[in-house]
Design a protein around this motif. Structure first.
Motif, PDB file in Angstrom:
ATOM      1  N   THR A  23     -47.030 -19.545   0.640  1.00  0.00           N
ATOM      2  CA  THR A  23     -47.155 -20.579  -0.388  1.00  0.00           C
ATOM      3  C   THR A  23     -46.494 -20.104  -1.670  1.00  0.00           C
ATOM      4  O   THR A  23     -46.679 -18.961  -2.088  1.00  0.00           O
ATOM      5  N   ALA A  24     -45.716 -20.968  -2.275  1.00  0.00           N
ATOM      6  CA  ALA A  24     -45.019 -20.632  -3.513  1.00  0.00           C
ATOM      7  C   ALA A  24     -45.361 -21.660  -4.580  1.00  0.00           C
ATOM      8  O   ALA A  24     -45.464 -22.857  -4.300  1.00  0.00           O
ATOM      9  N   THR A  25     -45.520 -21.191  -5.811  1.00  0.00           N
ATOM     10  CA  THR A  25     -45.714 -22.075  -6.950  1.00  0.00           C
ATOM     11  C   THR A  25     -44.350 -22.383  -7.562  1.00  0.00           C
ATOM     12  O   THR A  25     -43.666 -21.479  -8.043  1.00  0.00           O
ATOM     13  N   ILE A  26     -43.965 -23.646  -7.526  1.00  0.00           N
ATOM     14  CA  ILE A  26     -42.680 -24.075  -8.087  1.00  0.00           C
ATOM     15  C   ILE A  26     -42.752 -24.086  -9.610  1.00  0.00           C
ATOM     16  O   ILE A  26     -41.819 -23.679 -10.301  1.00  0.00           O
ATOM     17  N   ASP A  27     -43.885 -24.556 -10.130  1.00  0.00           N
ATOM     18  CA  ASP A  27     -44.097 -24.546 -11.573  1.00  0.00           C
ATOM     19  C   ASP A  27     -45.586 -24.725 -11.840  1.00  0.00           C
ATOM     20  O   ASP A  27     -46.349 -25.155 -10.960  1.00  0.00           O
ATOM     21  N   ARG A  28     -45.984 -24.389 -13.065  1.00  0.00           N
ATOM     22  CA  ARG A  28     -47.399 -24.485 -13.453  1.00  0.00           C
ATOM     23  C   ARG A  28     -47.465 -25.056 -14.868  1.00  0.00           C
ATOM     24  O   ARG A  28     -46.679 -24.673 -15.736  1.00  0.00           O
ATOM     25  N   PHE A  29     -48.402 -25.975 -15.076  1.00  0.00           N
ATOM     26  CA  PHE A  29     -48.483 -26.685 -16.347  1.00  0.00           C
ATOM     27  C   PHE A  29     -49.913 -26.625 -16.881  1.00  0.00           C
ATOM     28  O   PHE A  29     -50.858 -26.988 -16.175  1.00  0.00           O
ATOM     29  N   ARG A  30     -50.056 -26.169 -18.117  1.00  0.00           N
ATOM     30  CA  ARG A  30     -51.364 -26.160 -18.782  1.00  0.00           C
ATOM     31  C   ARG A  30     -51.480 -27.463 -19.559  1.00  0.00           C
ATOM     32  O   ARG A  30     -50.598 -27.802 -20.348  1.00  0.00           O
ATOM     33  N   ILE A  31     -52.584 -28.194 -19.390  1.00  0.00           N
ATOM     34  CA  ILE A  31     -52.638 -29.536 -19.968  1.00  0.00           C
ATOM     35  C   ILE A  31     -53.714 -29.729 -21.035  1.00  0.00           C
ATOM     36  O   ILE A  31     -53.821 -30.821 -21.592  1.00  0.00           O
ATOM     37  N   THR A  32     -54.518 -28.696 -21.313  1.00  0.00           N
ATOM     38  CA  THR A  32     -55.525 -28.867 -22.356  1.00  0.00           C
ATOM     39  C   THR A  32     -55.959 -27.521 -22.900  1.00  0.00           C
ATOM     40  O   THR A  32     -55.773 -26.483 -22.263  1.00  0.00           O
ATOM     41  N   SER A  33     -56.554 -27.560 -24.090  1.00  0.00           N
ATOM     42  CA  SER A  33     -57.151 -26.364 -24.675  1.00  0.00           C
ATOM     43  C   SER A  33     -58.626 -26.307 -24.263  1.00  0.00           C
ATOM     44  O   SER A  33     -59.169 -27.275 -23.707  1.00  0.00           O
ATOM     45  N   PRO A  34     -59.318 -25.188 -24.526  1.00  0.00           N
ATOM     46  CA  PRO A  34     -60.724 -25.068 -24.104  1.00  0.00           C
ATOM     47  C   PRO A  34     -61.626 -26.167 -24.683  1.00  0.00           C
ATOM     48  O   PRO A  34     -61.423 -26.631 -25.810  1.00  0.00           O
ATOM     49  N   PHE A  35     -62.615 -26.579 -23.899  1.00  0.00           N
ATOM     50  CA  PHE A  35     -63.574 -27.595 -24.349  1.00  0.00           C
ATOM     51  C   PHE A  35     -64.839 -27.457 -23.521  1.00  0.00           C
ATOM     52  O   PHE A  35     -64.889 -26.713 -22.535  1.00  0.00           O
TER      53      PHE A  35
END
Length: 256
Positions: free
Chosen positions: A71-83
């Motif tokens: 399994t390979a990760t093509i890309d990774r996206f962070r979408i929020t700050s801590p809450f």
């Protein structure tokens, strides 16, 4: 009872859940993916350190003469700050990201999916998995049509580990393996391998491996030594679409 709720939440029982809803499930490389991450709180308030989306696929890797899927990760996206997600609370967080140009197409055994995860301290990471269909854009379709028009039939399509000379930012390339069943190259080639490497300016670099059919004793020796294969690079753009088949035919003819 509240104490036990906290203990259970820390091991993933009764804790927050996550569900990602994509605007649609069919995209071309470079398109924007929009959607919403829905989070439902569990039996206690929980601190969410991060929400991330990972775009994944699998590829064939070879070791000790054996091939296996990785399994390979093509890309990774962070979408929020801590809450903090409250007890039984429901949150919807919209997101948007661009599908990378080098994302493999959903052809053959290649599968692409989006994984959603929450980073919650001392808890099992709740995950969500959504498959998407990645389809060719106009130029890619023209390349496929051109190769088909030359009498080649697609035999296999797969993502395979690639050498540093061939790969881009990912450790693999998607190979399309063709065999000539009619047309000018039937009887002249054993197979044709095609790799597409899109670039940000709309061009695609084609990597073609032309595998000539052995002719006579010399040809048999060349085949045994691997000298019957020629690697060719060709860069094409949308402006080449009207004459794409002729361009590809001309390149293959020079090495067949």
């Amino acid at each position: 009872m509240a104490f036990f709720d906290k203990v259970f939440a820390s091991v993933g029982i009764g804790s927050a859940t996550v569900d990602t809803k994509l605007e649609r499930d069919r995209y071309t490389p470079g398109e924007t993916i929009n959607g919403v991450v829905e989070i439902r709180g569990g039996k206690v308030d929980q601190q969410v350190d991060d929400i991330y989306l990972s775009l994944n696929t699998t590829y064939l890797k070879e070791s000790d003469d054996k091939k296996y899927n990785v399994t390979a990760t093509i890309d990774r996206f962070r979408i929020t700050s801590p809450f903090t997600i409250g007890k039984n609370e429901r949150k919807e967080i919209p997101f948007s990201f661009q599908l990378p140009l080098d994302t493999p197409l959903s052809i053959g055994r290649s599968k692409i999916w989006v994984t959603t995860g929450l980073d919650i301290k001392n808890a099992v990471d709740p995950g969500d998995k959504d498959f998407i269909q990645v389809v060719p854009n106009q130029l890619m379709n023209a390349i496929f049509n051109a190769v088909d028009g030359l009498g080649f039939r697609l035999r296999e399509a797969d993502c395979e580990e690639a050498s540093y000379k061939v790969r881009g930012r990912l450790p693999f390339v998607q190979e399309f393996e063709y065999v000539p069943t009619s047309g000018p190259f039937r009887g002249r080639l054993d197979e044709l391998e095609v790799v597409m490497r899109p670039s940000g300016n709309g061009a695609i670099e084609l990597l073609l491996q032309v595998d000539r059919r052995a002719r006579g004793l010399g040809g048999l020796f060349a085949e045994a030594a691997g000298l019957d294969e020629t690697n060719v690079r060709l860069t094409v753009t949308s402006a080449d679409i009207p004459n794409l088949q002729q361009q590809i035919q001309s390149v293959i003819q020079r090495f067949s």
